[in-house]
Motif scaffolding. Structure first.
Motif, short mmCIF file in Angstrom:
data_model
loop_
_atom_site.label_atom_id
_atom_site.label_comp_id
_atom_site.label_asym_id
_atom_site.label_seq_id
_atom_site.Cartn_x
_atom_site.Cartn_y
_atom_site.Cartn_z
N LYS A 112 10.36 0.03 -0.45
CA LYS A 112 9.84 -0.53 -1.71
C LYS A 112 10.77 -0.27 -2.88
O LYS A 112 10.74 -1.01 -3.87
CB LYS A 112 8.44 0.01 -1.98
N LYS A 151 2.87 6.04 -4.40
CA LYS A 151 2.82 5.49 -3.03
C LYS A 151 4.08 5.85 -2.25
O LYS A 151 5.14 6.04 -2.83
CB LYS A 151 2.60 3.97 -3.06
N GLY A 156 2.35 0.85 4.59
CA GLY A 156 1.64 -0.42 4.65
C GLY A 156 0.16 -0.15 4.69
O GLY A 156 -0.26 1.02 4.74
N SER A 158 -1.89 0.02 2.53
CA SER A 158 -2.26 0.89 1.39
C SER A 158 -2.39 2.36 1.78
O SER A 158 -2.90 3.16 0.99
CB SER A 158 -3.56 0.43 0.71
N GLU A 187 4.75 4.65 -10.04
CA GLU A 187 4.88 3.42 -10.84
C GLU A 187 3.83 3.39 -11.94
O GLU A 187 2.75 3.95 -11.78
CB GLU A 187 4.66 2.18 -9.95
N GLU A 188 4.15 2.66 -13.01
CA GLU A 188 3.11 2.36 -14.00
C GLU A 188 2.03 1.56 -13.29
O GLU A 188 2.33 0.78 -12.36
CB GLU A 188 3.70 1.51 -15.14
N VAL A 190 -0.02 -1.46 -13.00
CA VAL A 190 0.05 -2.80 -13.59
C VAL A 190 -1.36 -3.38 -13.61
O VAL A 190 -2.00 -3.56 -12.57
CB VAL A 190 0.97 -3.73 -12.76
N GLU A 194 -3.69 -10.02 -8.75
CA GLU A 194 -2.79 -9.78 -7.62
C GLU A 194 -2.68 -11.08 -6.83
O GLU A 194 -3.70 -11.58 -6.32
CB GLU A 194 -3.35 -8.63 -6.77
N MET A 222 -7.39 -1.14 -7.13
CA MET A 222 -6.30 -1.31 -6.15
C MET A 222 -6.84 -2.02 -4.92
O MET A 222 -8.00 -1.84 -4.56
CB MET A 222 -5.74 0.05 -5.72
N PHE A 223 -6.00 -2.79 -4.28
CA PHE A 223 -6.37 -3.42 -2.99
C PHE A 223 -6.14 -2.33 -1.94
O PHE A 223 -5.11 -2.29 -1.28
CB PHE A 223 -5.49 -4.65 -2.77
N LYS A 228 -9.28 -3.68 2.18
CA LYS A 228 -8.55 -4.51 3.14
C LYS A 228 -9.30 -4.67 4.46
O LYS A 228 -9.31 -5.75 5.04
CB LYS A 228 -7.16 -3.92 3.44
N ASN A 280 5.58 -6.94 -6.59
CA ASN A 280 5.11 -5.66 -6.05
C ASN A 280 5.84 -5.31 -4.76
O ASN A 280 6.55 -4.32 -4.69
CB ASN A 280 3.60 -5.67 -5.83
N GLU A 281 5.68 -6.14 -3.73
CA GLU A 281 6.34 -5.80 -2.46
C GLU A 281 6.45 -7.05 -1.61
O GLU A 281 5.80 -8.06 -1.86
CB GLU A 281 5.57 -4.72 -1.71
N1 LIG Z 1 2.27 -0.47 -9.67
C1 LIG Z 1 1.05 -0.86 -9.28
N2 LIG Z 1 0.12 -1.20 -10.22
C2 LIG Z 1 -1.15 -1.56 -9.85
N3 LIG Z 1 -1.57 -1.60 -8.57
C3 LIG Z 1 -0.67 -1.27 -7.61
C4 LIG Z 1 0.68 -0.90 -7.90
N4 LIG Z 1 1.32 -0.65 -6.74
C5 LIG Z 1 0.42 -0.86 -5.76
N5 LIG Z 1 -0.78 -1.23 -6.27
C6 LIG Z 1 -2.02 -1.52 -5.54
O1 LIG Z 1 -1.99 -0.84 -4.30
C7 LIG Z 1 -1.99 -1.77 -3.19
C8 LIG Z 1 -1.10 -1.24 -2.09
O2 LIG Z 1 0.22 -1.08 -2.56
P1 LIG Z 1 1.45 -1.79 -1.87
O3 LIG Z 1 2.65 -1.47 -2.66
O4 LIG Z 1 1.12 -3.24 -1.70
O5 LIG Z 1 1.52 -1.05 -0.48
P2 LIG Z 1 1.18 -1.48 1.03
O6 LIG Z 1 2.51 -1.73 1.66
O7 LIG Z 1 0.49 -0.31 1.60
O8 LIG Z 1 0.34 -2.74 0.98
C9 LIG Z 1 -1.54 -3.08 -3.82
O9 LIG Z 1 -2.04 -4.18 -3.10
C10 LIG Z 1 -2.14 -3.00 -5.22
O10 LIG Z 1 -3.50 -3.33 -5.24
#
Ligand SMILES: Nc1ncnc2c1ncn2[C@@H]1O[C@H](COP(=O)(O)OP(=O)(O)O)[C@@H](O)[C@H]1O
Ligand SMILES: [Mg+2]
Length: 324
Positions: A112, A151, A156, A158, A187-188, A190, A194, A222-223, A228, A280-281
């Motif tokens: 990431k 994170k 993956g 979450s 990270e901040e 956000v 989404e 957060m998701f 999920k 994001n990713e």
């Molecule tokens: N910087 C962020 N700001 C707000 N929510 C975030 C941020 N990074 C991750 N999230 C939340 O966390 C979830 C999981 O993070 P993610 O980077 O997508 O990892 P994964 O690979 O486990 O899916 C995201 O779907 C989002 O909802």
């Protein structure tokens, strides 16, 4: 070039996403059977050993033989030691065409931090972030306003991702993320919608991007793993965005897919804050059941799950024919 008929779907994997991968593999086998392929499967157990769908353990030499007997391998594998380029590298050595990204794209996408740097270089904004490496820190955590997200760099579903409201919780969250990866991202948080974008390279080389999907949830939420997998997630299709935001999402997703050198289908995930996109990713082997985001986005475009999996197999086969 005749059509590929014999497809071997690999599921499982020796990582935390083992059971998610088993779900994808079962769904992919069923979808490919529907489109007339001869489909077989193998499972990588959590301990790394291989077994048949009947649960009979086989050795690595036997597994390689079965891979070589296939026209195309479909690695329905998510996460560390699989989607991160490891499995693609193994299949390159075995010498069989396979669905999805190669070593470089898989490895860059799984990291990431690396994918953030690439997105930023392409002019796509990302969340302000700090990398905690084993012994060094890139960025200044003291400059980061609360709330934060902590994170693992490579993860993956979450797993290990947490929202942090204060400094005490920060230390706990870092320790938790470190149980998954020694490198951790802060990270901040956000606050935004989404929105996911699927990018598929067809056998012809053309790119197909179906309408984007929004994760139905609060902007401060957060998701997470529970949202999920504990119940059917709420996906909004197509995501309601202005034509300008839709175009910006498609452009950014395609640029990142191409910069990493992806193949097959990838899911590029963004936050949308007002009219601003924040990358994001990217996932190079996104969830592959009929209910997962990517198949749902293609269904919105009239492409069934059976057609999508058949397109992935065809493009893998065409790519194999070009490189051998
Ligand atoms: N910087 C962020 N700001 C707000 N929510 C975030 C941020 N990074 C991750 N999230 C939340 O966390 C979830 C999981 O993070 P993610 O980077 O997508 O990892 P994964 O690979 O486990 O899916 C995201 O779907 C989002 O909802
Ligand atoms: Mg994610």
């Amino acid at each position: 070039m005749s059509a590929p008929t014999q497809v071997l779907v690999i599921g499982g994997g020796a990582n935390a996403e083992h059971f998610v991968s088993l779900g994808s593999a079962a769904a992919v086998r069923e979808a490919l059977s529907e489109s007339g392929h001869r489909v077989t499967g193998l499972t990588i157990r959590r301990d790394g050993e291989w077994e048949t769908l009947a649960g009979e353990q086989i050795g690595i030499a036997e597994a390689i033989g079965r891979l070589r007997d296939s026209d195309v391998v479909f690695p329905a594998l998510h996460g560390e030691s699989t989607e991160d380029g490891t499995f693609a590298g193994f299949l390159e050595c075995v010498g069989v065409p396979y669905v999805g990204s190669g070593v470089r794209a898989g490895a860059l996408a799984m990291d990431k931090w690396a994918s953030k740097l690439i997105a930023e270089h392409l002019g796509v904004a990302t969340a302000r972030g700090v990398l905690l490496d084993r012994d060094s820190i890139y960025g200044d955590p003291a400059q980061m306003p609360l709330p934060l997200v902590v994170k693992p760099v490579a993860s993956g579903s979450s797993y290990g991702a947490a929202r942090v409201e204060d400094n005490d919780a920060l230390a706990v969250a870092i320790a938790e993320a470190r149980t998954i990866d020694s490198r951790v991202l802060i990270e901040e948080f956000v606050v935004g919608r989404e929105i996911d974008v699927a990018v598929l390279r067809l056998a012809s080389g053309e790119i197909h991007i179906p309408p984007p999907l929004e994760i139905g949830k609060g902007t401060e939420e957060m998701f997470d793993t529970a949202l999920k997998y504990d119940a059917e997630p709420n996906f909004l299709l197509p995501a309601q965005v202005t034509p300008a935001v839709g175009e910006a999402l498609r452009r950014a997703a395609r640029a990142i897919y191409e910069a990493l050198g992806c193949e097959g289908v990838a899911r590029v995930d963004f936050f949308v804050r007002g009219t601003e996109l924040v990358f994001n990713e990217i996932n190079t082997m996104p969830g592959m059941t009929a209910h997962s985001q990517v198949p749902r986005m293609f269904a919105e475009d009239g492409v069934t799950f059976a057609q999508l999996t058949a397109m992935l197999v065809e493009s893998a086969y065409a790519r194999g024919a070009r490189t051998t």
